[in-house]
Structures are given as structure tokens and as C-alpha cells.
Design a protein around this motif. Structure first.
Motif, PDB file in Angstrom:
ATOM      1  N   MET A   1       0.841  -1.022  -0.111  1.00 22.61           N
ATOM      2  CA  MET A   1      -0.059  -0.133   0.012  1.00 22.61           C
ATOM      3  C   MET A   1       0.889   1.531   0.047  1.00 22.61           C
ATOM      4  SD  MET A   1      -3.072  -1.153   2.592  1.00 22.61           S
ATOM      5  CE  MET A   1      -4.423  -0.316   2.098  1.00 22.61           C
ATOM      6  N   LYS A   2       0.541   2.275  -0.597  1.00 21.14           N
ATOM      7  CA  LYS A   2       1.069   3.727  -0.811  1.00 21.14           C
ATOM      8  C   LYS A   2       0.606   4.641   0.223  1.00 21.14           C
ATOM      9  CE  LYS A   2       4.042   6.591  -2.750  1.00 21.14           C
ATOM     10  NZ  LYS A   2       3.685   6.764  -4.138  1.00 21.14           N
ATOM     11  N   ASN A  31       3.310  -4.134   4.508  1.00 22.68           N
ATOM     12  CA  ASN A  31       4.054  -3.864   3.457  1.00 22.68           C
ATOM     13  C   ASN A  31       3.411  -2.553   3.042  1.00 22.68           C
ATOM     14  OD1 ASN A  31       5.311  -4.207   0.851  1.00 22.68           O
ATOM     15  ND2 ASN A  31       3.868  -5.360  -0.047  1.00 22.68           N
ATOM     16  N   ILE A  32       4.359  -1.413   3.487  1.00 22.56           N
ATOM     17  CA  ILE A  32       4.075  -0.141   3.165  1.00 22.56           C
ATOM     18  C   ILE A  32       5.001   0.534   2.375  1.00 22.56           C
ATOM     19  CG2 ILE A  32       3.302   2.245   4.094  1.00 22.56           C
ATOM     20  CD1 ILE A  32       1.392   0.266   4.557  1.00 22.56           C
ATOM     21  N   ASP A  33       4.632   1.277   1.124  1.00 24.99           N
ATOM     22  CA  ASP A  33       5.570   2.172   0.470  1.00 24.99           C
ATOM     23  C   ASP A  33       5.310   3.450   0.818  1.00 24.99           C
ATOM     24  OD1 ASP A  33       7.360   3.154  -1.373  1.00 24.99           O
ATOM     25  OD2 ASP A  33       5.950   2.854  -2.922  1.00 24.99           O
ATOM     26  N   TYR A  34       6.169   4.416   0.826  1.00 24.66           N
ATOM     27  CA  TYR A  34       5.763   5.668   1.369  1.00 24.66           C
ATOM     28  C   TYR A  34       6.736   6.584   0.695  1.00 24.66           C
ATOM     29  CZ  TYR A  34       9.900   5.926   4.744  1.00 24.66           C
ATOM     30  OH  TYR A  34      11.154   6.166   5.426  1.00 24.66           O
ATOM     31  N   GLU A  35       6.103   7.884   0.730  1.00 23.29           N
ATOM     32  CA  GLU A  35       6.957   9.156  -0.133  1.00 23.29           C
ATOM     33  C   GLU A  35       6.774  10.180   1.022  1.00 23.29           C
ATOM     34  OE1 GLU A  35       6.789  11.881  -3.922  1.00 23.29           O
ATOM     35  OE2 GLU A  35       5.378  10.208  -3.841  1.00 23.29           O
ATOM     36  N   LYS A  75      -4.066  11.110  -5.215  1.00 28.69           N
ATOM     37  CA  LYS A  75      -5.283  10.033  -5.559  1.00 28.69           C
ATOM     38  C   LYS A  75      -4.528   8.609  -5.836  1.00 28.69           C
ATOM     39  CE  LYS A  75      -7.854  13.593  -8.329  1.00 28.69           C
ATOM     40  NZ  LYS A  75      -8.145  14.128  -9.489  1.00 28.69           N
ATOM     41  N   ASN A  76      -3.319   8.675  -6.096  1.00 28.86           N
ATOM     42  CA  ASN A  76      -2.550   7.578  -6.228  1.00 28.86           C
ATOM     43  C   ASN A  76      -1.986   6.682  -4.719  1.00 28.86           C
ATOM     44  OD1 ASN A  76      -2.616   7.607  -9.104  1.00 28.86           O
ATOM     45  ND2 ASN A  76      -1.078   8.920  -9.259  1.00 28.86           N
ATOM     46  N   SER A  77      -2.328   7.309  -3.752  1.00 26.52           N
ATOM     47  CA  SER A  77      -2.097   6.682  -2.505  1.00 26.52           C
ATOM     48  C   SER A  77      -3.405   6.159  -1.977  1.00 26.52           C
ATOM     49  CB  SER A  77      -1.663   8.067  -1.660  1.00 26.52           C
ATOM     50  OG  SER A  77      -2.595   8.784  -1.301  1.00 26.52           O
ATOM     51  N   ARG A 175      -2.345   2.565  15.125  1.00 25.97           N
ATOM     52  CA  ARG A 175      -3.730   2.769  14.720  1.00 25.97           C
ATOM     53  C   ARG A 175      -4.020   3.276  13.362  1.00 25.97           C
ATOM     54  NH1 ARG A 175      -5.509   7.367  16.584  1.00 25.97           N
ATOM     55  NH2 ARG A 175      -3.651   8.099  17.524  1.00 25.97           N
ATOM     56  N   PHE A 176      -3.251   3.814  12.508  1.00 31.56           N
ATOM     57  CA  PHE A 176      -3.311   4.187  11.323  1.00 31.56           C
ATOM     58  C   PHE A 176      -3.213   2.961  10.438  1.00 31.56           C
ATOM     59  CE2 PHE A 176      -1.620   5.871   7.054  1.00 31.56           C
ATOM     60  CZ  PHE A 176      -2.557   6.737   6.993  1.00 31.56           C
ATOM     61  N   TYR A 177      -2.296   2.130  10.715  1.00 31.24           N
ATOM     62  CA  TYR A 177      -2.180   0.665   9.956  1.00 31.24           C
ATOM     63  C   TYR A 177      -3.399  -0.048  10.114  1.00 31.24           C
ATOM     64  CZ  TYR A 177      -0.328  -3.482   8.033  1.00 31.24           C
ATOM     65  OH  TYR A 177      -0.189  -4.792   7.475  1.00 31.24           O
ATOM     66  N   LYS A 178      -3.989  -0.019  11.207  1.00 31.83           N
ATOM     67  CA  LYS A 178      -5.283  -0.880  11.300  1.00 31.83           C
ATOM     68  C   LYS A 178      -6.693  -0.259  10.538  1.00 31.83           C
ATOM     69  CE  LYS A 178      -4.213  -2.737  15.998  1.00 31.83           C
ATOM     70  NZ  LYS A 178      -4.362  -2.518  17.232  1.00 31.83           N
ATOM     71  N   GLN A 179      -6.350   0.870  10.415  1.00 27.04           N
ATOM     72  CA  GLN A 179      -7.526   1.591   9.740  1.00 27.04           C
ATOM     73  C   GLN A 179      -7.223   1.431   8.251  1.00 27.04           C
ATOM     74  OE1 GLN A 179     -10.510   3.166  10.323  1.00 27.04           O
ATOM     75  NE2 GLN A 179     -10.626   2.874   8.237  1.00 27.04           N
ATOM     76  N   LEU A 180      -5.922   1.432   7.824  1.00 30.54           N
ATOM     77  CA  LEU A 180      -5.712   1.582   6.459  1.00 30.54           C
ATOM     78  C   LEU A 180      -5.804   0.175   5.639  1.00 30.54           C
ATOM     79  CD1 LEU A 180      -3.989   3.241   4.307  1.00 30.54           C
ATOM     80  CD2 LEU A 180      -2.009   2.104   4.886  1.00 30.54           C
ATOM     81  N   ILE A 181      -5.510  -0.897   6.525  1.00 31.76           N
ATOM     82  CA  ILE A 181      -5.869  -2.211   5.950  1.00 31.76           C
ATOM     83  C   ILE A 181      -7.154  -2.777   6.035  1.00 31.76           C
ATOM     84  CG2 ILE A 181      -3.390  -3.055   6.461  1.00 31.76           C
ATOM     85  CD1 ILE A 181      -4.593  -4.410   8.775  1.00 31.76           C
ATOM     86  N   LYS A 182      -8.114  -1.975   6.905  1.00 35.39           N
ATOM     87  CA  LYS A 182      -9.439  -2.441   6.895  1.00 35.39           C
ATOM     88  C   LYS A 182     -10.135  -2.218   5.433  1.00 35.39           C
ATOM     89  CE  LYS A 182     -11.072  -1.633  11.708  1.00 35.39           C
ATOM     90  NZ  LYS A 182     -11.836  -0.466  12.427  1.00 35.39           N
ATOM     91  N   ASN A 183      -9.676  -0.954   5.066  1.00 31.50           N
ATOM     92  CA  ASN A 183     -10.300  -0.431   3.646  1.00 31.50           C
ATOM     93  C   ASN A 183     -11.630  -0.520   3.662  1.00 31.50           C
ATOM     94  OD1 ASN A 183      -9.890   0.407   1.007  1.00 31.50           O
ATOM     95  ND2 ASN A 183      -9.813  -1.705   0.095  1.00 31.50           N
ATOM     96  N   GLU A 184     -12.481   0.022   4.492  1.00 33.29           N
ATOM     97  CA  GLU A 184     -13.815  -0.043   4.464  1.00 33.29           C
ATOM     98  C   GLU A 184     -14.375   1.517   4.718  1.00 33.29           C
ATOM     99  OE1 GLU A 184     -14.747  -2.129   7.746  1.00 33.29           O
ATOM    100  OE2 GLU A 184     -14.285  -0.424   9.572  1.00 33.29           O
TER     101      GLU A 184
END
Length: 252
Positions: A1-2, A31-35, A75-77, A175-184
Motif C-alpha cells: 500500500m502507498k 508492506n507499506i511504500d511511502y513518500e 489520488k494514487n495513494s 492505529r493508522f495501519y489498522k484503519q488503512l488495511i480495513k479499507n472500509e
């Protein structure tokens, strides 16, 4: 994920370092890619309040800068971190200038399903209100908001302060990671529902095809939907939604 971090500080000091630390802890979660996007490295014009973006469309904005380039990054993140120092008890001028250039998205939100949070750095006082501000605008833009943090770096920074800040950053990353992977898409609160139904109904009554907001809501099907995105409302919320529509009609 970005994940991208939009940094509103002109220097690579506390805000930059705290954000970098957050992103590294986030990367350790999965597995996170960041900028890291430093606004000081981009051209951003000052909004002149002409309202063309609001009334006719953002593509007609007379200011030619890097706004669209930055928007493409969002938009691409999958997730966004807004990071700013506390300058004069508010976000930095760089950050405010960037947010002003996104004014049309507050009218036409588009980041549903993406997650955002914020990191505010300060010397002494006032950062908590800036965190609330970021939380508010994040939701207004359409993001799933993870409540941000404020870290204090009064120089010289003590070892105790460093340890406390690192703990805050680590907890935020988790907390951010848990919400990020929920994708809901979350259930709207009553306040969310109120704002949506009041604004869309009054918009339908006042505007027409000559306005970008009207065309955008029509294309999205929002004039006939329960909310911005498909959601199963409780019977009580359905009734309240209809009441909000009637209230909006009366206030036009």
C-alpha cells in the motif's frame, strides 16, 4: 500500500523528523511504500478567491502551479499524513496555502476509502486545536480519519520529551495501519448525515447545470442517494435523513 506525507515545514527539523519516524514505524507494521512530500519544494500560488473552481470547475483556475501534481499523488495513494508545525497557533503558511488550493474538494469530496491522519509539532501550546482542525478537514475531503497527534519539541528537547513523542508516534502508526488495511467505508454519524442531506438538498433547490457542484452531484447520483457512498442506514437514520431534507427545503 502507498502512503504519502504532505509536510508543511520549510526546514528538515522536528516536523520532518517526526513524520519520517512515523512512516518508518508504519512500514514496520506491514508492506507499506511511502513518500515524503515537502510543500516547500513545489510551486503553490495564492488563492485569489475568484470562485471559478467552486462555480465552474477547478480546471478553469487561473493559477498555474503544482496543485494538480500534488493531487495526483493523493489520488494514487491509499493513505495521507498531513504534517505541520504550529506557527502562530495554526498550520504553517505552506500548509494553509495548499489546503486553500483544495477548496473545491470541500464542495465535491472525492477521497472516500482513503485514510488520513496528522502530525502537529510545537514548542509550547496550541497544537491540540490544530489536530482538531486537520481531523475536521480530513473528513470534509472524504477521508477515513484517524485522530492525529501533537508532539512537543521545546528546545532543548529533553530525553523524557523524546521518549513521550516516540510513544505517541508509535501508537499513531499502529492505529493508522489498522484503519488503512480495513479499507472500509464507515457508517456516517448523525452530523455527517445532516451535513450531506442539508447541503445536497439546498444545492438541488438553488443550483442548476450551469454549476459544477450540481453537475458533480448529478454524475455521482448523490441527489437520490442516502449518503455519499452506498451504506445501509438504520430505520432511525433513514427517517432523520428525510427530515433533514425537509428542513433544507424550508430554509431555502
Amino acid at each position: 500500500m502507498k502512503v504519502i506525507a504532505i509536510i508543511g515545514s520549510a526546514r528538515k527539523k522536528h516536523t520532518y523528523e517526526s513524520t519520517e519516524g512515523f512512516l518508518k514505524k508504519l512500514q514496520a507494521c506491514g508492506n507499506i511504500d511511502y513518500e515524503m512530500v515537502r510543500l516547500s519544494e513545489y510551486q503553490l500560488g495564492v488563492c485569489n478567491g475568484c470562485k471559478l473552481c467552486l462555480d465552474k470547475g477547478e480546471e478553469l483556475c487561473p493559477i498555474k502551479d503544482d496543485r494538480n501534481l500534488l493531487l495526483e499523488k493523493i489520488k494514487n495513494s491509499d493513505g495521507v499524513v498531513f504534517a505541520s508545525p504550529n506557527y502562530s497557533f495554526h498550520v504553517s503558511a505552506l500548509m494553509k496555502q495548499f489546503l486553500d488550493r483544495l477548496a473545491f474538494i470541500f464542495h465535491r469530496p472525492q477521497f472516500f476509502g482513503k485514510t488520513c491522519t496528522c502530525i502537529v509539532t510545537q514548542g509550547v501550546y496550541g497544537g491540540a486545536k490544530i489536530v482538531k482542525y486537520f481531523n475536521f478537514i480530513g473528513k470534509a475531503l472524504g477521508f477515513n480519519v484517524v485522530k492525529g497527534i501533537c508532539v512537543t519539541n521545546l528546545e532543548p528537547v529533553s530525553e523524557k520529551a523524546v521518549a513521550k513523542n516516540e510513544q505517541k508516534i508509535e501508537k499513531l502508526a499502529d492505529r493508522f495501519y489498522k484503519q488503512l488495511i480495513k479499507n472500509e467505508l464507515p457508517q456516517p454519524s448523525l452530523f455527517d448525515l445532516f451535513i450531506f442531506r442539508m447541503s445536497r438538498t439546498s444545492m438541488k433547490m438553488k443550483l442548476d447545470e450551469n454549476f459544477k457542484d450540481f453537475k458533480y452531484y448529478t454524475q455521482k447520483g448523490w441527489f437520490n442517494s442516502d449518503f455519499f457512498y452506498p451504506v445501509k442506514l438504520s430505520p432511525a437514520k433513514k427517517i432523520l435523513g428525510r427530515l433533514f431534507d425537509k428542513l433544507a427545503i424550508k430554509t431555502v
